[in-house]
Design a protein around this motif. Structure first.
Motif, PDB file in Angstrom:
ATOM      1  N   GLN A 102       0.826  -1.199   0.000  1.00 15.36           N
ATOM      2  CA  GLN A 102       0.000   0.000   0.000  1.00 15.36           C
ATOM      3  C   GLN A 102       0.864   1.254   0.000  1.00 15.36           C
ATOM      4  O   GLN A 102       0.571   2.237  -0.700  1.00 15.36           O
ATOM      5  N   TYR A 103       1.939   1.206   0.788  1.00 19.70           N
ATOM      6  CA  TYR A 103       2.846   2.355   0.850  1.00 19.70           C
ATOM      7  C   TYR A 103       3.478   2.621  -0.512  1.00 19.70           C
ATOM      8  O   TYR A 103       3.513   3.764  -0.994  1.00 19.70           O
ATOM      9  N   PHE A 104       3.981   1.554  -1.158  1.00 19.46           N
ATOM     10  CA  PHE A 104       4.640   1.737  -2.449  1.00 19.46           C
ATOM     11  C   PHE A 104       3.637   2.110  -3.533  1.00 19.46           C
ATOM     12  O   PHE A 104       3.981   2.825  -4.478  1.00 19.46           O
ATOM     13  N   LYS A 105       2.399   1.619  -3.412  1.00 12.58           N
ATOM     14  CA  LYS A 105       1.378   2.011  -4.384  1.00 12.58           C
ATOM     15  C   LYS A 105       1.107   3.512  -4.288  1.00 12.58           C
ATOM     16  O   LYS A 105       1.030   4.217  -5.309  1.00 12.58           O
ATOM     17  N   LYS A 106       0.963   3.981  -3.045  1.00 13.77           N
ATOM     18  CA  LYS A 106       0.746   5.408  -2.832  1.00 13.77           C
ATOM     19  C   LYS A 106       1.971   6.205  -3.256  1.00 13.77           C
ATOM     20  O   LYS A 106       1.858   7.255  -3.914  1.00 13.77           O
ATOM     21  N   LEU A 107       3.159   5.678  -2.901  1.00 13.25           N
ATOM     22  CA  LEU A 107       4.397   6.369  -3.264  1.00 13.25           C
ATOM     23  C   LEU A 107       4.564   6.417  -4.779  1.00 13.25           C
ATOM     24  O   LEU A 107       5.007   7.428  -5.338  1.00 13.25           O
ATOM     25  N   ARG A 108       4.187   5.304  -5.455  1.00 15.80           N
ATOM     26  CA  ARG A 108       4.307   5.256  -6.914  1.00 15.80           C
ATOM     27  C   ARG A 108       3.448   6.341  -7.549  1.00 15.80           C
ATOM     28  O   ARG A 108       3.862   7.035  -8.474  1.00 15.80           O
ATOM     29  N   MET A 109       2.219   6.487  -7.027  1.00 17.08           N
ATOM     30  CA  MET A 109       1.328   7.509  -7.568  1.00 17.08           C
ATOM     31  C   MET A 109       1.861   8.913  -7.279  1.00 17.08           C
ATOM     32  O   MET A 109       1.938   9.760  -8.176  1.00 17.08           O
ATOM     33  N   GLN A 110       2.252   9.158  -6.032  1.00 15.07           N
ATOM     34  CA  GLN A 110       2.727  10.487  -5.659  1.00 15.07           C
ATOM     35  C   GLN A 110       4.005  10.850  -6.415  1.00 15.07           C
ATOM     36  O   GLN A 110       4.136  11.964  -6.935  1.00 15.07           O
ATOM     37  N   LEU A 111       4.939   9.893  -6.472  1.00 13.71           N
ATOM     38  CA  LEU A 111       6.203  10.164  -7.141  1.00 13.71           C
ATOM     39  C   LEU A 111       5.992  10.329  -8.640  1.00 13.71           C
ATOM     40  O   LEU A 111       6.599  11.201  -9.271  1.00 13.71           O
ATOM     41  N   GLY A 112       5.102   9.476  -9.216  1.00 10.88           N
ATOM     42  CA  GLY A 112       4.832   9.591 -10.646  1.00 10.88           C
ATOM     43  C   GLY A 112       4.222  10.940 -10.984  1.00 10.88           C
ATOM     44  O   GLY A 112       4.665  11.622 -11.921  1.00 10.88           O
ATOM     45  N   VAL A 113       3.216  11.348 -10.201  1.00 13.95           N
ATOM     46  CA  VAL A 113       2.592  12.649 -10.443  1.00 13.95           C
ATOM     47  C   VAL A 113       3.591  13.773 -10.214  1.00 13.95           C
ATOM     48  O   VAL A 113       3.652  14.749 -10.979  1.00 13.95           O
ATOM     49  N   GLY A 114       4.393  13.636  -9.152  1.00 14.57           N
ATOM     50  CA  GLY A 114       5.390  14.671  -8.872  1.00 14.57           C
ATOM     51  C   GLY A 114       6.417  14.801  -9.979  1.00 14.57           C
ATOM     52  O   GLY A 114       6.771  15.909 -10.393  1.00 14.57           O
ATOM     53  N   LEU A 115       6.900  13.650 -10.464  1.00 14.18           N
ATOM     54  CA  LEU A 115       7.880  13.688 -11.547  1.00 14.18           C
ATOM     55  C   LEU A 115       7.270  14.267 -12.818  1.00 14.18           C
ATOM     56  O   LEU A 115       7.918  15.052 -13.526  1.00 14.18           O
ATOM     57  N   LEU A 116       6.028  13.852 -13.107  1.00 15.05           N
ATOM     58  CA  LEU A 116       5.375  14.397 -14.297  1.00 15.05           C
ATOM     59  C   LEU A 116       5.184  15.905 -14.170  1.00 15.05           C
ATOM     60  O   LEU A 116       5.411  16.650 -15.127  1.00 15.05           O
ATOM     61  N   ALA A 117       4.768  16.338 -12.970  1.00 11.43           N
ATOM     62  CA  ALA A 117       4.589  17.774 -12.762  1.00 11.43           C
ATOM     63  C   ALA A 117       5.921  18.503 -12.887  1.00 11.43           C
ATOM     64  O   ALA A 117       6.021  19.554 -13.524  1.00 11.43           O
ATOM     65  N   ALA A 118       6.953  17.923 -12.277  1.00 14.14           N
ATOM     66  CA  ALA A 118       8.279  18.541 -12.346  1.00 14.14           C
ATOM     67  C   ALA A 118       8.775  18.596 -13.785  1.00 14.14           C
ATOM     68  O   ALA A 118       9.478  19.523 -14.179  1.00 14.14           O
ATOM     69  N   PHE A 119       8.392  17.590 -14.566  1.00 14.48           N
ATOM     70  CA  PHE A 119       8.803  17.586 -15.967  1.00 14.48           C
ATOM     71  C   PHE A 119       7.930  18.524 -16.793  1.00 14.48           C
ATOM     72  O   PHE A 119       8.425  19.236 -17.667  1.00 14.48           O
ATOM     73  N   MET A 120       6.614  18.515 -16.509  1.00 14.73           N
ATOM     74  CA  MET A 120       5.694  19.286 -17.342  1.00 14.73           C
ATOM     75  C   MET A 120       5.882  20.785 -17.169  1.00 14.73           C
ATOM     76  O   MET A 120       5.719  21.540 -18.137  1.00 14.73           O
ATOM     77  N   LEU A 121       6.189  21.238 -15.959  1.00 15.05           N
ATOM     78  CA  LEU A 121       6.313  22.673 -15.738  1.00 15.05           C
ATOM     79  C   LEU A 121       7.406  23.294 -16.607  1.00 15.05           C
ATOM     80  O   LEU A 121       7.151  24.245 -17.347  1.00 15.05           O
ATOM     81  N   PRO A 122       8.646  22.775 -16.562  1.00 12.39           N
ATOM     82  CA  PRO A 122       9.660  23.351 -17.470  1.00 12.39           C
ATOM     83  C   PRO A 122       9.330  23.096 -18.931  1.00 12.39           C
ATOM     84  O   PRO A 122       9.629  23.912 -19.795  1.00 12.39           O
ATOM     85  N   TYR A 123       8.696  21.942 -19.192  1.00 10.20           N
ATOM     86  CA  TYR A 123       8.343  21.644 -20.579  1.00 10.20           C
ATOM     87  C   TYR A 123       7.285  22.632 -21.070  1.00 10.20           C
ATOM     88  O   TYR A 123       7.372  23.139 -22.192  1.00 10.20           O
ATOM     89  N   ALA A 124       6.269  22.894 -20.225  1.00 11.48           N
ATOM     90  CA  ALA A 124       5.245  23.860 -20.600  1.00 11.48           C
ATOM     91  C   ALA A 124       5.845  25.245 -20.767  1.00 11.48           C
ATOM     92  O   ALA A 124       5.485  25.990 -21.689  1.00 11.48           O
TER      93      ALA A 124
END
Length: 681
Positions: A134-156
């Motif tokens: 459960q922890y890694f599932k939540k972490l996977r979602m949070q980290l995935g969204v965080g990485l995408l956001a971190a990538f999308m902001l400079p990309y945008a």
């Protein structure tokens, strides 16, 4: 009782059948296997939770089977089954990850108890595994969204910057392209006119040239010119007075015409350049044409060879060199009159709506034509004062750039989605690997816990035996001396005074043994600490006050106290921390032989309070430093130390959430630094 699926693995059929029946009576579901290979095959097809595995089997023995089970079925608990002669192998199995071991013949209740313990351990690990998932599932979602956001902001930001830059440079690019096209076509037209000048000038150098050319010769000249380019209409030869003495072309009445008053004739005679290209004019023939005339000095007199060119042919040439979609080209003179123009755009000698600046050689301007923006590029010719005008609708001029932007946008979008998908899947795969590593680490921790328990027990037993045997040996030897004193045969003085001396030795050895056992109990106790607010400076003063300070003064040891007066109170067990300070200060004093100094320092940072106890004693070697926290290790002389003080101190400090660091150099003293958290987690 929860139903537990177990497997018995043993090469003795009788043991398998008997034990299986007994375990099934206790409610277990039992599978059997007579070899390690058979067990591994059955484990693939059955949901087994606990395996009871015989150590000694033909072919693949129990240890080899255990390794494969732990590799291929890490969630299965294994209990090693061994005879008295192979206990060492069973212990080795525990080190490799087995939950426990049984010695044959094992009572069925013992077997059941070990199964329950192993299953309970696995259940605990299973709960931890579920929580971890459960922890890694939540972490996977949070980290995935965080990485995408971190990538999308400079990309945008980059995409927005790209669009802004594109919009700001789009017009400049269209202008540059149109200006480059204008200059390229201008150069081509200049070259065309230069070639026509050379064509006419070459007539002066023909083999049969004469100052009184015959009609036949003039027709021959015209034929030569038309073979070069069909824009030539006619050809004429003029004497120095401007009389056309030779002519060939569709207008024979021009033979003998006087051109001395024509502008082009006067200009050609007055200028330094030996040729002249006129504007479009009607002339004697009342049709639009333009003249190219060249001057040749013969015997000091100027003779002129002239030819008229068809504007329509020139227009066709202009269209043939046009490049670009919906590009219109025209030529105007300085007054803005069309010299060459598309019939749909205007007529020859008509007025152009746009006249470029004569001071700038080339350029581009945006104008509005009936509400539609249009780019107009211009370039002034070198051979004649004409300007080439190139027109193109703005949306057409920028079509290539718009297409490029669309392509770039699609490519960037594809790259974005590919990278985003890559980040998402890589993040998922990485966290899955981390999760597997965490599970294996947890499993390894349990295995190391078993192994470390065995090793610690062995090491502790060895140390206890060594430390207790020394005072016991003294007691035995001294009691033997007393016995001899009481035996008349040995003729030893049995006076009470001598016997008391020997008894004192026995008491001293007994008290030493008691001290060892007390410290050993303190080392092994895990009592809850009684935490109260404590000021570290006050605890240190409490340790040093009274007898301890006088002892150091008698031993010529100076004690310096360098306290930080602003230390906050922190939660400590007063008695335990006092014991730690006393141990370290005593060790510092014991390390000094002769005059010396002990410096006690306290200070703080944002997270910790640090207590430093530094001495000028004999110091320690690197080898000694690596051993000082091990139970029963001591650098003191025999009989002066138990080797448990630092081990106990380390346990206390770590239970308080702190740490002990040591620095020492042989002959230069030692420094012990304790770090205690201001706020406990």
């Amino acid at each position: 009782m929860t139903k537990i699926n177990i497997m018995l693995v043993d090469d003795e059929e009788r043991f398998l059948s008997t034990t299986k029946k007994l375990l099934e009576r206790k409610g277990y579901t039992v599978q059997t296997a007579s070899s390690g290979i058979q067990a591994l095959e059955k484990l693939k097809n059955h949901h087994i939770q606990v395996v009871i595995l015989d150590v000694k089997m033909p072919g693949m023995d129990g240890i080899a089977t255990l390794k494969k089970i732990k590799r291929d079925f890490p969630l299965i608990e294994v209990i090693m089954l061994t005879g008295h002669g192979t206990v060492e192998s069973a212990v080795e199995g525990v080190k490799l990850g087995a939950a426990n071991y049984l010695v044959k013949p094992a009572d069925i209740d013992d077997i059941s108890q070990k199964i329950q313990e192993a299953f309970a351990k696995r259940q605990t690990i299973g709960v931890q595994t579920d929580k971890r998932k459960q922890y890694f599932k939540k972490l996977r979602m949070q980290l995935g969204v965080g990485l995408l956001a971190a990538f999308m902001l400079p990309y945008a930001a980059f995409f927005a910057y790209f669009q802004i830059q594109f919009s700001s440079t789009l017009k400049d690019t269209g202008r540059l392209n149109l200006e480059a096209l204008s200059n390229s076509k201008k150069n081509t037209i200049d070259l065309f006119l230069q070639e026509r000048v050379v064509n006419i000038f070459s007539l002066f150098h023909s083999v049969d040239f004469s100052l009184n050319p015959s009609q036949n010769k003039m027709h021959h000249y015209l034929q030569d010119l038309r073979q070069v380019n069909d824009a030539f209409i006619d050809v004429g030869f003029l004497n120095p007075k401007g009389i056309q003495t030779g002519y060939a072309g569709p207008f024979p009445y021009l033979q003998g015409k006087n051109y001395s008053n024509e502008i082009w004739f006067k200009t050609l005679l007055d200028q330094e350049r030996h040729y002249y290209i006129s504007d479009i004019y009607l002339g004697f023939r009342k049709k639009p044409h333009f003249t190219i005339a060249v001057r040749q000095i013969i015997d000091g007199n100027p003779y002129i060879m002239r030819s008229t060119l068809d504007p329509d042919k020139f227009y066709m040439f202009l269209r043939s060199i046009s490049r670009g979609k919906d590009v219109e080209s025209a030529i105007i003179n300085k007054e803005g009159l069309y010299q060459i123009v598309d019939p749909d755009r205007g007529e020859l000698l008509g007025k152009s709506e746009y006249i470029p600046s004569q001071t700038i050689e080339s350029g581009v301007k945006e104008i509005n034509n009936n509400g539609d923006p249009v780019l107009i590029g211009y370039a002034w010719l070198k051979e004649t004062p004409w300007a080439l005008i190139v027109r193109q609708p703005l949306n057409i001029a920028h079509a290539g750039m718009y297409q490029s932007r669309r392509v770039m946008t699609i490519i960037l979008a594809l790259v974005f989605f590919c990278i985003a998908a890559g980040i998402w899947f890589a993040n998922g795969r990485l966290l899955r690997n981390v999760q597997v590593a965490a599970e294996k680490s947890e499993e390894l921790k349990h295995q190391l816990f078993h192994a470390s328990k065995l090793a610690s027990v062995g090491e502790l037993a060895t140390g206890v035996a060594h430390e207790i045997n020394n005072p016991l040996a003294i007691i035995v030897a001294t009691s033997g001396v007393v016995r001899d004193m009481l035996d008349p045969e040995f003729n030893v003085n049995p006076s009470p005074e001598e016997i008391i001396k020997e008894i004192d030795i026995i008491d001293s050895a007994a008290f030493r043994a008691r001290t060892i056992t007390r410290q050993l109990l303190a080392f092994g106790r895990k009592n809850e600490s009684k935490l109260t607010p404590c000021n570290v400076n006050e605890v240190l003063d409490d340790v040093m006050s009274g007898l301890k300070e006088r002892e150091f003064k008698v031993a010529d040891i100076e004690v310096l106290r360098e306290y930080d007066p602003g230390l906050p109170e922190i939660m400590l067990d007063h008695d335990q921390i006092r014991q730690v300070f006393l141990n370290l200060i005593n060790n510092a004093g014991d390390a000094i032989s002769g005059p010396g100094k002990i410096t006690i320092t306290t200070n703080r940072n944002d997270r910790d309070i640090q207590i430093t106890i530094k001495d000028t004693g004999k110091g320690m070697s690197a080898e000694q430093l690596s051993e000082i926290f091990n139970p029963f290790f001591t650098t003191k002389e025999v009989g002066k130390g138990t080797g448990l003080g630092l081990s106990v101190s380390l346990n206390i400090i770590e239970s308080l959430g702190g740490a002990i660091d040591v620095q020492s150099l042989e002959g230069a003293g030692s420094l012990f630094m304790i770090s205690l958290p201001i706020r406990r987690a």
